[in-house]
Design a protein around this motif. Structure first.
Motif, mmCIF file in Angstrom:
data_model
loop_
_atom_site.group_PDB
_atom_site.id
_atom_site.type_symbol
_atom_site.label_atom_id
_atom_site.label_comp_id
_atom_site.label_asym_id
_atom_site.label_seq_id
_atom_site.Cartn_x
_atom_site.Cartn_y
_atom_site.Cartn_z
ATOM 1 N N GLN A 196 -71.405 0.719 -88.539
ATOM 2 C CA GLN A 196 -71.257 0.679 -87.088
ATOM 3 C C GLN A 196 -70.286 -0.394 -86.608
ATOM 4 O O GLN A 196 -69.965 -0.443 -85.417
ATOM 5 C CB GLN A 196 -72.621 0.448 -86.434
ATOM 6 N N ARG A 248 -69.430 8.770 -87.651
ATOM 7 C CA ARG A 248 -68.506 7.772 -87.114
ATOM 8 C C ARG A 248 -67.157 8.429 -86.871
ATOM 9 O O ARG A 248 -66.619 9.122 -87.730
ATOM 10 C CB ARG A 248 -68.362 6.625 -88.108
ATOM 11 N N THR A 253 -69.983 5.286 -83.295
ATOM 12 C CA THR A 253 -70.984 5.931 -84.157
ATOM 13 C C THR A 253 -72.074 6.561 -83.302
ATOM 14 O O THR A 253 -72.303 6.165 -82.164
ATOM 15 C CB THR A 253 -71.627 4.928 -85.126
#
Length: 148
Positions: A30, A61, A35
């Protein structure tokens, strides 16, 4: 007695280290932003299969013109699946039915897609779906994007 306590201590330490590594991996994924929680079912039979089997919980993502999908319960730093924006064709959307309601997050919407001839389904929240569809439609000029 001392041996049993030592073994228990080692087991507890290994569990703590394992949980720490799961959290660290999630933070690394992240770190670059973009994400969202996304369950994936790969190589789906064309008929709607609502038995709840085959779903894998993960994190997706955005990375340029690709979506990288990572399994949640894995230590791998590489994505399990990579979906190219120009090769994703959206076939439709639906709400979870039957046992799928138990296998997916409570607010999930299922998006049926085709990627390079492979049928797959992505389950994500309504907000993540809006962002995903906007990302698909925002393809650079000259790229073919099929959104149903």
């Amino acid at each position: 007695m001392v041996l049993a306590l030592t073994v228990c201590g080692i087991v507890v330490a290994l569990v703590v280290v394992g949980l720490f590594l799961f959290g660290l991996r999630r933070r690394l994924i992240q770190r670059s932003g973009g994400t969202f929680d996304c369950s994936l079912r790969w190589d789906v039979v064309e008929q709607s299969d609502v038995n709840g089997k085959g779903w894998s919980y993960g994190v997706a993502r955005y990375n340029g013109d690709r979506i990288e999908w990572f399994r949640v319960f894995s230590y791998a730093l590489r994505p399990r699946r990579v979906l190219e924006r120009s090769r994703i064709e959206v076939a439709g959307r639906r709400l979870p039915e039957g046992e799928e309601e138990l296998a997916l997050l409570s607010d999930a919407v299922i998006l049926a897609c085709v990627h390079e001839g492979t049928h797959l389904e992505l389950a994500m929240s309504e907000d993540a779906l809006t962002g995903f569809l906007a990302w698909l439609e925002a393809a650079p000029p000259g790229q073919r994007v099929n959104v149903a």
